[in-house]
Design a protein around this motif. Structure first.
Motif, PDB file in Angstrom:
ATOM      1  N   TRP A 282     -10.557   9.617  -3.200  1.00  0.00           N
ATOM      2  CA  TRP A 282     -10.152   9.641  -1.548  1.00  0.00           C
ATOM      3  C   TRP A 282      -8.504   9.490  -1.455  1.00  0.00           C
ATOM      4  O   TRP A 282      -8.118   8.983  -2.413  1.00  0.00           O
ATOM      5  N   LYS A 283      -7.793  10.279  -0.734  1.00  0.00           N
ATOM      6  CA  LYS A 283      -6.352  10.055  -0.925  1.00  0.00           C
ATOM      7  C   LYS A 283      -5.969  10.131   0.606  1.00  0.00           C
ATOM      8  O   LYS A 283      -6.246  11.139   1.350  1.00  0.00           O
ATOM      9  N   GLY A 284      -5.075   9.449   0.958  1.00  0.00           N
ATOM     10  CA  GLY A 284      -4.195   9.653   2.323  1.00  0.00           C
ATOM     11  C   GLY A 284      -3.257   8.833   2.460  1.00  0.00           C
ATOM     12  O   GLY A 284      -2.917   7.719   1.622  1.00  0.00           O
ATOM     13  N   ASN A 285      -2.672   8.653   3.724  1.00  0.00           N
ATOM     14  CA  ASN A 285      -1.487   7.793   4.206  1.00  0.00           C
ATOM     15  C   ASN A 285      -2.335   6.688   5.202  1.00  0.00           C
ATOM     16  O   ASN A 285      -2.924   7.322   6.082  1.00  0.00           O
ATOM     17  N   LEU A 286      -1.848   5.557   5.072  1.00  0.00           N
ATOM     18  CA  LEU A 286      -2.455   4.704   5.992  1.00  0.00           C
ATOM     19  C   LEU A 286      -1.432   3.473   6.296  1.00  0.00           C
ATOM     20  O   LEU A 286      -0.733   3.046   5.475  1.00  0.00           O
ATOM     21  N   TRP A 287      -1.644   2.749   7.451  1.00  0.00           N
ATOM     22  CA  TRP A 287      -0.746   1.538   7.909  1.00  0.00           C
ATOM     23  C   TRP A 287      -1.480   0.526   7.023  1.00  0.00           C
ATOM     24  O   TRP A 287      -2.629   0.281   7.014  1.00  0.00           O
ATOM     25  N   SER A 288      -0.677  -0.471   6.416  1.00  0.00           N
ATOM     26  CA  SER A 288      -1.078  -1.738   5.975  1.00  0.00           C
ATOM     27  C   SER A 288      -0.273  -2.663   6.277  1.00  0.00           C
ATOM     28  O   SER A 288       0.817  -2.742   7.077  1.00  0.00           O
ATOM     29  N   ARG A 289      -0.793  -4.004   6.029  1.00  0.00           N
ATOM     30  CA  ARG A 289       0.014  -5.234   6.379  1.00  0.00           C
ATOM     31  C   ARG A 289       0.340  -5.883   5.046  1.00  0.00           C
ATOM     32  O   ARG A 289      -0.621  -6.294   4.265  1.00  0.00           O
ATOM     33  N   ARG A 290       1.568  -6.582   5.140  1.00  0.00           N
ATOM     34  CA  ARG A 290       1.820  -7.354   3.785  1.00  0.00           C
ATOM     35  C   ARG A 290       1.450  -8.794   4.249  1.00  0.00           C
ATOM     36  O   ARG A 290       1.228  -9.111   5.592  1.00  0.00           O
ATOM     37  N   LYS A 291       1.588  -9.571   3.221  1.00  0.00           N
ATOM     38  CA  LYS A 291       1.468 -11.048   3.327  1.00  0.00           C
ATOM     39  C   LYS A 291       2.053 -11.681   4.356  1.00  0.00           C
ATOM     40  O   LYS A 291       1.607 -12.446   5.406  1.00  0.00           O
ATOM     41  N   SER A 292       3.609 -11.314   4.601  1.00  0.00           N
ATOM     42  CA  SER A 292       4.404 -12.034   5.865  1.00  0.00           C
ATOM     43  C   SER A 292       3.998 -11.400   6.999  1.00  0.00           C
ATOM     44  O   SER A 292       4.476 -11.838   8.168  1.00  0.00           O
TER      45      SER A 292
ATOM     46  N   ILE B 107      -4.577   3.220  -6.435  1.00  0.00           N
ATOM     47  CA  ILE B 107      -3.324   3.222  -6.404  1.00  0.00           C
ATOM     48  C   ILE B 107      -2.354   3.577  -5.082  1.00  0.00           C
ATOM     49  O   ILE B 107      -2.844   4.419  -4.557  1.00  0.00           O
ATOM     50  N   PHE B 108      -1.650   2.591  -4.896  1.00  0.00           N
ATOM     51  CA  PHE B 108      -0.803   2.933  -3.613  1.00  0.00           C
ATOM     52  C   PHE B 108       0.578   2.538  -3.764  1.00  0.00           C
ATOM     53  O   PHE B 108       1.224   1.698  -4.793  1.00  0.00           O
ATOM     54  N   SER B 109       1.344   3.048  -3.068  1.00  0.00           N
ATOM     55  CA  SER B 109       2.949   2.988  -2.850  1.00  0.00           C
ATOM     56  C   SER B 109       3.467   2.708  -1.410  1.00  0.00           C
ATOM     57  O   SER B 109       2.650   3.306  -0.708  1.00  0.00           O
ATOM     58  N   ASP B 110       4.379   2.253  -1.243  1.00  0.00           N
ATOM     59  CA  ASP B 110       5.230   1.854   0.064  1.00  0.00           C
ATOM     60  C   ASP B 110       5.888   3.064   0.365  1.00  0.00           C
ATOM     61  O   ASP B 110       6.753   3.431  -0.480  1.00  0.00           O
ATOM     62  N   ILE B 111       5.659   3.961   1.442  1.00  0.00           N
ATOM     63  CA  ILE B 111       6.167   5.170   1.807  1.00  0.00           C
ATOM     64  C   ILE B 111       7.014   4.780   3.066  1.00  0.00           C
ATOM     65  O   ILE B 111       7.104   5.748   3.734  1.00  0.00           O
ATOM     66  N   TRP B 112       7.182   3.585   3.521  1.00  0.00           N
ATOM     67  CA  TRP B 112       7.699   3.012   4.745  1.00  0.00           C
ATOM     68  C   TRP B 112       8.936   3.717   4.991  1.00  0.00           C
ATOM     69  O   TRP B 112       9.194   4.451   5.986  1.00  0.00           O
ATOM     70  N   ARG B 113      10.164   3.458   4.003  1.00  0.00           N
ATOM     71  CA  ARG B 113      11.238   4.233   4.533  1.00  0.00           C
ATOM     72  C   ARG B 113      11.211   5.833   4.669  1.00  0.00           C
ATOM     73  O   ARG B 113      11.995   6.361   5.614  1.00  0.00           O
ATOM     74  N   THR B 114      10.583   6.517   3.484  1.00  0.00           N
ATOM     75  CA  THR B 114      10.353   7.854   3.699  1.00  0.00           C
ATOM     76  C   THR B 114       9.683   8.162   5.034  1.00  0.00           C
ATOM     77  O   THR B 114      10.005   9.216   5.561  1.00  0.00           O
TER      78      THR B 114
END
Length: 174
Positions: free
Chosen positions: A106-116, A142-149
């Motif tokens: 499975w591959k996709g973009n999704l919202w996640s939440r940090r510990k903060s 495997i995931f990466s933070d793409i928030w800025r992009t």
């Protein structure tokens, strides 16, 4: 290197990537090869998470802690639901793993939440690892933070909303 890092399970019965074996010199000792693999995984910019068949986290790399704010010790035994954001109602981790069990990936973009508590967008891929009998033994995420992009693209006039995420519709012309 902590016991709960990815390198700690490099010699598990899970099928290891062929690329790692191809890169290893015949003269390297098992301990040195183990350390090399652990260092390679911990130097990755993407978070790498290994879950058991029960979806419980058994190992993470250092990028996981950098991206999410959770230590390896806090993550062990949890599911990736710990990162679930209220901005992502359309898909659950159960849905993702159900798809992985059926299709293997499975591959996709999704919202996640940090510990903060901060919400961010990640691109995630999940793959099932199977034994010789074809049974799923582990899940690799495997995931990466793409928030800025994503945030920059969301402000672009050449974008649209799709599946809760704003996706750029700009395409290069051939």
């Amino acid at each position: 290197m902590g016991k709960n890092r990815l390198g700690a399970i490099a010699h598990s019965p899970v099928q290891e990537p062929r690329a790692a074996a191809a890169c290893a010199a015949d003269t390297e000792s098992p301990d040195r090869l183990h350390d090399s693999r652990a260092n390679a995984l911990d130097s990755a910019q993407e978070a790498i998470v290994i879950c058991g068949r029960d979806d419980r986290i058994i190992s993470v790399n250092m990028a996981f802690t950098r991206i999410t704010g959770y230590t390896a010790e806090e993550a062990l035994g949890q599911t990736l639901d710990m990162l679930h954001s209220e901005h992502e109602p359309a898909i659950s981790h159960f849905d993702i793993y159900s798809s992985v069990c059926e299709h293997g990936y499975w591959k996709g973009n999704l919202w996640s939440r940090r510990k903060s508590g901060e919400n961010y967008v990640q691109t995630r891929s999940v793959r099932a690892l199977r034994n010789e009998a074809g049974q799923t033994t582990h899940f690799i995420t495997i995931f990466s933070d793409i928030w800025r992009t994503w945030h920059a693209a969301a402000r672009s006039p050449d974008s649209r909303i799709a599946g809760g995420l704003r996706i750029s519709t700009h395409r290069q012309r051939a």
